[in-house]
Design a protein around this motif. Structure first.
Motif, PDB file in Angstrom:
ATOM      1  N   SER A 148       9.407  59.772-103.536  1.00  0.00           N
ATOM      2  CA  SER A 148       8.470  60.787-103.064  1.00  0.00           C
ATOM      3  C   SER A 148       8.097  60.540-101.617  1.00  0.00           C
ATOM      4  O   SER A 148       8.072  59.397-101.154  1.00  0.00           O
ATOM      5  CB  SER A 148       7.207  60.749-103.946  1.00  0.00           C
ATOM      6  OG  SER A 148       6.164  61.493-103.369  1.00  0.00           O
TER       7      SER A 148
ATOM      8  N   TYR B 123      -0.025  55.370-107.825  1.00  0.00           N
ATOM      9  CA  TYR B 123       1.195  56.156-108.094  1.00  0.00           C
ATOM     10  C   TYR B 123       2.174  55.973-106.941  1.00  0.00           C
ATOM     11  O   TYR B 123       3.343  55.634-107.149  1.00  0.00           O
ATOM     12  CB  TYR B 123       0.859  57.638-108.271  1.00  0.00           C
ATOM     13  CG  TYR B 123       2.051  58.527-108.021  1.00  0.00           C
ATOM     14  CD1 TYR B 123       2.189  59.229-106.824  1.00  0.00           C
ATOM     15  CD2 TYR B 123       3.080  58.618-108.956  1.00  0.00           C
ATOM     16  CE1 TYR B 123       3.308  59.996-106.565  1.00  0.00           C
ATOM     17  CE2 TYR B 123       4.202  59.389-108.704  1.00  0.00           C
ATOM     18  CZ  TYR B 123       4.310  60.073-107.502  1.00  0.00           C
ATOM     19  OH  TYR B 123       5.422  60.833-107.250  1.00  0.00           O
TER      20      TYR B 123
ATOM     21  N   SER C 270      -3.325  69.568-110.924  1.00  0.00           N
ATOM     22  CA  SER C 270      -3.872  68.987-109.687  1.00  0.00           C
ATOM     23  C   SER C 270      -3.093  69.532-108.486  1.00  0.00           C
ATOM     24  O   SER C 270      -3.594  69.545-107.376  1.00  0.00           O
ATOM     25  CB  SER C 270      -3.771  67.465-109.723  1.00  0.00           C
ATOM     26  OG  SER C 270      -2.419  67.083-109.839  1.00  0.00           O
ATOM     27  N   ASN C 271      -1.829  69.988-108.739  1.00  0.00           N
ATOM     28  CA  ASN C 271      -1.009  70.467-107.624  1.00  0.00           C
ATOM     29  C   ASN C 271      -1.345  71.923-107.278  1.00  0.00           C
ATOM     30  O   ASN C 271      -1.735  72.719-108.127  1.00  0.00           O
ATOM     31  CB  ASN C 271       0.491  70.334-107.971  1.00  0.00           C
ATOM     32  CG  ASN C 271       0.936  68.887-108.089  1.00  0.00           C
ATOM     33  OD1 ASN C 271       1.667  68.534-108.986  1.00  0.00           O
ATOM     34  ND2 ASN C 271       0.482  68.039-107.182  1.00  0.00           N
TER      35      ASN C 271
ATOM     36  N   LEU D 158      -9.648  79.207-107.443  1.00  0.00           N
ATOM     37  CA  LEU D 158      -8.953  78.103-106.766  1.00  0.00           C
ATOM     38  C   LEU D 158      -9.889  77.505-105.723  1.00  0.00           C
ATOM     39  O   LEU D 158     -10.583  78.243-104.997  1.00  0.00           O
ATOM     40  CB  LEU D 158      -7.690  78.605-106.067  1.00  0.00           C
ATOM     41  CG  LEU D 158      -6.985  77.534-105.220  1.00  0.00           C
ATOM     42  CD1 LEU D 158      -6.123  76.626-106.102  1.00  0.00           C
ATOM     43  CD2 LEU D 158      -6.128  78.146-104.128  1.00  0.00           C
ATOM     44  N   LYS D 159      -9.949  76.201-105.679  1.00  0.00           N
ATOM     45  CA  LYS D 159     -10.727  75.520-104.645  1.00  0.00           C
ATOM     46  C   LYS D 159      -9.736  75.041-103.578  1.00  0.00           C
ATOM     47  O   LYS D 159      -8.777  74.319-103.907  1.00  0.00           O
ATOM     48  CB  LYS D 159     -11.474  74.331-105.263  1.00  0.00           C
ATOM     49  CG  LYS D 159     -12.536  73.737-104.398  1.00  0.00           C
ATOM     50  CD  LYS D 159     -13.680  74.687-104.181  1.00  0.00           C
ATOM     51  CE  LYS D 159     -14.658  74.711-105.357  1.00  0.00           C
ATOM     52  NZ  LYS D 159     -15.751  75.685-105.119  1.00  0.00           N
TER      53      LYS D 159
ATOM     54  N   CYS E  92      -4.509  71.771 -94.868  1.00  0.00           N
ATOM     55  CA  CYS E  92      -3.440  70.758 -94.786  1.00  0.00           C
ATOM     56  C   CYS E  92      -2.039  71.369 -94.737  1.00  0.00           C
ATOM     57  O   CYS E  92      -1.822  72.446 -95.273  1.00  0.00           O
ATOM     58  CB  CYS E  92      -3.494  69.836 -96.006  1.00  0.00           C
ATOM     59  SG  CYS E  92      -4.923  68.767 -96.058  1.00  0.00           S
TER      60      CYS E  92
ATOM     61  N   ARG F 171       2.018  70.929 -95.646  1.00  0.00           N
ATOM     62  CA  ARG F 171       2.982  70.256 -96.514  1.00  0.00           C
ATOM     63  C   ARG F 171       4.357  70.920 -96.370  1.00  0.00           C
ATOM     64  O   ARG F 171       4.460  72.023 -95.832  1.00  0.00           O
ATOM     65  CB  ARG F 171       2.563  70.365 -97.989  1.00  0.00           C
ATOM     66  CG  ARG F 171       1.291  69.624 -98.343  1.00  0.00           C
ATOM     67  CD  ARG F 171       1.490  68.124 -98.298  1.00  0.00           C
ATOM     68  NE  ARG F 171       0.290  67.404 -98.715  1.00  0.00           N
ATOM     69  CZ  ARG F 171      -0.731  67.107 -97.910  1.00  0.00           C
ATOM     70  NH1 ARG F 171      -0.688  67.484 -96.625  1.00  0.00           N
ATOM     71  NH2 ARG F 171      -1.775  66.426 -98.352  1.00  0.00           N
TER      72      ARG F 171
HETATM   73  C1  WQD Z   1      -0.962  70.104-101.685  1.00  0.00           C
HETATM   74  C2  WQD Z   1      -2.094  70.612-100.794  1.00  0.00           C
HETATM   75  C3  WQD Z   1      -4.252  69.737-101.342  1.00  0.00           C
HETATM   76  C4  WQD Z   1      -4.693  71.682-105.218  1.00  0.00           C
HETATM   77  C5  WQD Z   1       1.271  65.327-104.622  1.00  0.00           C
HETATM   78  C6  WQD Z   1       1.751  63.911-104.731  1.00  0.00           C
HETATM   79  C7  WQD Z   1       3.226  63.866-104.458  1.00  0.00           C
HETATM   80  C8  WQD Z   1       3.911  64.785-105.422  1.00  0.00           C
HETATM   81  C9  WQD Z   1       3.396  66.208-105.200  1.00  0.00           C
HETATM   82  C10 WQD Z   1       4.589  63.798-107.492  1.00  0.00           C
HETATM   83  C11 WQD Z   1      -3.074  69.524-100.418  1.00  0.00           C
HETATM   84  C12 WQD Z   1      -4.203  71.251-101.551  1.00  0.00           C
HETATM   85  C13 WQD Z   1      -4.174  71.259-104.013  1.00  0.00           C
HETATM   86  C14 WQD Z   1      -5.834  72.531-105.240  1.00  0.00           C
HETATM   87  C15 WQD Z   1      -5.869  72.504-102.843  1.00  0.00           C
HETATM   88  N1  WQD Z   1       3.661  64.359-106.752  1.00  0.00           N
HETATM   89  N2  WQD Z   1      -4.752  71.670-102.847  1.00  0.00           N
HETATM   90  N3  WQD Z   1      -6.370  72.911-104.044  1.00  0.00           N
HETATM   91  O1  WQD Z   1      -1.010  66.079-102.802  1.00  0.00           O
HETATM   92  O2  WQD Z   1       0.789  67.046-101.258  1.00  0.00           O
HETATM   93  O3  WQD Z   1       1.467  65.773-103.304  1.00  0.00           O
HETATM   94  O4  WQD Z   1       1.990  66.178-105.478  1.00  0.00           O
HETATM   95  O5  WQD Z   1       5.695  63.499-107.199  1.00  0.00           O
HETATM   96  O6  WQD Z   1       3.680  62.547-104.656  1.00  0.00           O
HETATM   97  O7  WQD Z   1       1.095  63.150-103.742  1.00  0.00           O
HETATM   98  O8  WQD Z   1       0.468  68.025-103.537  1.00  0.00           O
HETATM   99  O9  WQD Z   1      -0.011  70.202-104.566  1.00  0.00           O
HETATM  100  O10 WQD Z   1      -1.628  68.276-104.977  1.00  0.00           O
HETATM  101  O11 WQD Z   1      -1.578  69.372-102.741  1.00  0.00           O
HETATM  102  O12 WQD Z   1      -6.381  72.855-101.778  1.00  0.00           O
HETATM  103  O13 WQD Z   1      -6.356  72.934-106.318  1.00  0.00           O
HETATM  104  O14 WQD Z   1      -2.827  71.581-101.528  1.00  0.00           O
HETATM  105  O15 WQD Z   1      -5.493  69.357-100.759  1.00  0.00           O
HETATM  106  O16 WQD Z   1      -3.504  69.753 -99.093  1.00  0.00           O
HETATM  107  P1  WQD Z   1       0.336  66.710-102.632  1.00  0.00           P
HETATM  108  P2  WQD Z   1      -0.711  68.994-104.051  1.00  0.00           P
END
Ligand code: WQD
Length: 359
Positions: A134, A159, A207-208, A224-225, A238, A240
Motif C-alpha cells: 500500500s 496497519y 471508513s473509506n 457524509l462527513k 485532502c 489522493r
Molecule cells: C480518503 C480521503 C479522508 C471517509 C486508506 C488506507 C490505505 C488503503 C485505502 C487499505 C481522506 C477522506 C474518507 C469519509 C472523508 N487501505 N474521507 N470522509 O485514508 O487515503 O487510505 O484506505 O489498503 O492503506 O490508509 O482512504 O478512503 O479512508 O480516505 O472525508 O467518510 O477521504 O479524510 O482524505 P485513505 P480513505
C-alpha cells in the motif's frame, strides 16, 4: 504406465480471494487463462462472492475456507495443489482505525499468515509471489508524486507498519530462496466490476471515502462527513490517487506474467499502482454527483487523525515494465461504484422478498 499428472503451468493461489481486490483479481486471472484456487476464511468477506466470480467468468473457482494463521491447514492446501506456480497474497486486516485500537491483533494476523505462507513457499519451492502492499508505506511524503524510490516514512498506523514489515520479510526471504517477488503498492482502489456482480463490501460503517459516498447517496448513511477542508490544497480537502479496481486487478495479472516470463532484474521488485493524478475529496464528490445525478448530503467536519495531506503516484515503472495501461477514469470509478450500490440494494430487496415469502 500411470497417466502423466497434468501439471498446469499457471495454477495460482489467491489468498483473500473473497475480498474486494482479491475477487476482482481472480476474475482478471481467469479471463487471462490462469487456473486459480482461493483461500479465504471469510472473517472479513463473504463466501457468496465466489458466485459473482462464477457468473462473470463462467468458471467455478474453489475457495478453501482456511485461516492462514493455522500452519497445518495452510500446508494441506499446498499438499493438495502441488502445481501452484504463483501466489498473490491479499489476505490481511486492513482497517487503519481498528489497527490503532488493536495493534496486536493486526501484527498477529497479518504477519503470522504471511510467515506461514512463506514456509510453504520454501517447502514446495513456489517460484512466484505477488504481495498486496500500500502507498501507506510512504507516510506523509516530502514530495509528490512518489516514486518507488521515495523514502519509506514511519508508518501512520499499525496497519501501515504490517505492510512495511511484510515488504521487508518478503525481501529478506527472497534473498535466500528461489522465489522471485513483486510488491504492489496500491494507492486508493475504488469502484466495482462493470457487471456490478462483484464490488466492495465494507464490514460495518465504511471508513473509506467512496463506499461512504455511495451509502450516503442510497440512504444507508444519513450524511457524509468531509474530514477537513482547511488543508493546504487547491480546495482545502485532502488529495489522493483514486484508481479503478479493474486497473488494479489487471496489474496483478501483468505482474505474475512478468515473473513467469523472467523479466525481473531483482529478486524482489516494487511497483506503484496509481493513476498519477491527484484528486481532492471535494472533486470526488462533484464527480459522483455528476455521474449519478444525486445531490450528495455532506458536511465539513474536523480533520481525521493520521490523514496525509496529499499523495499520488509516479507510475512510470509499472506502465513501462509491466506494460500496464490505465483504462478507467474518475467518472468510470464513480459510476461503477454507484451501479454496484444500486445492485446491492436490489439484491437486498430480493433477499428480503424471498425471506418474507412475498412473491
Ligand atoms: C480518503 C480521503 C479522508 C471517509 C486508506 C488506507 C490505505 C488503503 C485505502 C487499505 C481522506 C477522506 C474518507 C469519509 C472523508 N487501505 N474521507 N470522509 O485514508 O487515503 O487510505 O484506505 O489498503 O492503506 O490508509 O482512504 O478512503 O479512508 O480516505 O472525508 O467518510 O477521504 O479524510 O482524505 P485513505 P480513505
Amino acid at each position: 504406465m500411470p497417466e502423466e499428472k497434468q501439471v498446469s503451468m499457471s495454477k495460482i493461489l489467491v489468498t483473500g480471494g473473497c475480498g474486494y481486490i482479491g475477487s476482482h483479481t481472480i476474475v482478471d486471472l481467469v479471463q487471462n487463462g490462469f487456473e486459480v484456487v482461493s483461500v479465504d476464511n471469510n472473517s472479513r468477506s463473504h463466501a457468496s462472492v465466489m458466485q459473482g466470480i462464477e457468473k462473470i467468468t463462467g468458471q467455478k473457482v474453489k475457495n478453501y475456507k482456511v485461516d492462514l494463521c493455522n500452519f497445518d491447514d495452510t500446508f494441506a492446501i499446498f499438499q493438495e495443489n502441488e502445481d501452484i506456480t504463483g501466489i498473490i497474497h491479499f489476505a490481511a486486516y486492513k482497517a487503519v482505525g481498528e489497527s490503532v485500537e488493536q495493534p496486536l491483533m493486526y501484527f498477529e494476523n497479518n504477519l503470522n499468515s504471511l510467515i506461514n505462507l512463506l514456509k510453504c513457499v520454501q517447502e514446495f519451492e513456489t517460484p512466484h509471489f505477488v504481495f498486496s502492499s500500500s502507498c501507506t508505506v510512504y507516510g506523509n511524503p516530502d514530495s509528490i508524486p512518489v516514486t518507488e524510490a521515495s523514502p519509506i516514512k514511519p508508518a501512520e498506523s499499525p496497519y501501515g507498519l504490517t505492510k512495511q514489515m511484510g515488504e521487508q520479510i518478503i525481501t529478506e526471504f527472497s534473498k535466500v530462496n528461489e522465489m522471485h517477488a513483486i510488491l504492489l503498492r496500491y494507492f486508493n482502489p475504488v469502484g466495482a466490476h462493470p457487471s456490478s456482480l462483484i464490488g466492495e463490501l465494507p464490514v460495518g460503517k465504511p471508513s473509506n471515502l467512496v463506499p461512504a459516498i455511495t451509502q450516503t447517496a442510497i440512504g444507508k448513511l444519513p450524511q457524509l462527513k468531509v474530514y477537513g477542508d482547511d488543508y493546504p490544497t487547491r480546495d482545502g480537502s485532502c488529495i489522493r490517487d483514486y484508481i479503478h479496481i479493474c486497473d488494479i486487478s489487471h496489474a496483478h495479472t501483468l505482474a505474475l506474467q512478468y515473473l513467469i516470463d523472467k523479466k525481473y532484474s531483482e529478486k524482489c521488485e516494487v511497483f506503484n499502482l496509481g493513476t498519477g493524478n491527484g484528486v481532492t475529496v471535494l472533486e470526488v464528490i462533484k464527480a459522483f454527483e455528476k455521474v449519478s445525478g444525486v445531490k450528495l448530503n455532506y458536511s465539513i467536519g474536523p480533520r481525521r487523525p493520521g490523514d496525509v495531506v496529499a499523495i499520488y503516484a509516479n507510475n512510470d515503472h509499472a506502465r513501462t515494465s509491466l506494460n500496464w495501461n490505465i483504462e478507467y477514469n474518475l467518472d468510470d470509478m464513480m459510476s461503477s461504484a454507484w451501479n454496484w450500490e444500486l445492485h446491492l440494494k436490489q439484491d437486498e430487496a430480493l433477499f428480503n422478498k424471498q425471506n418474507t415469502g412475498l412473491n
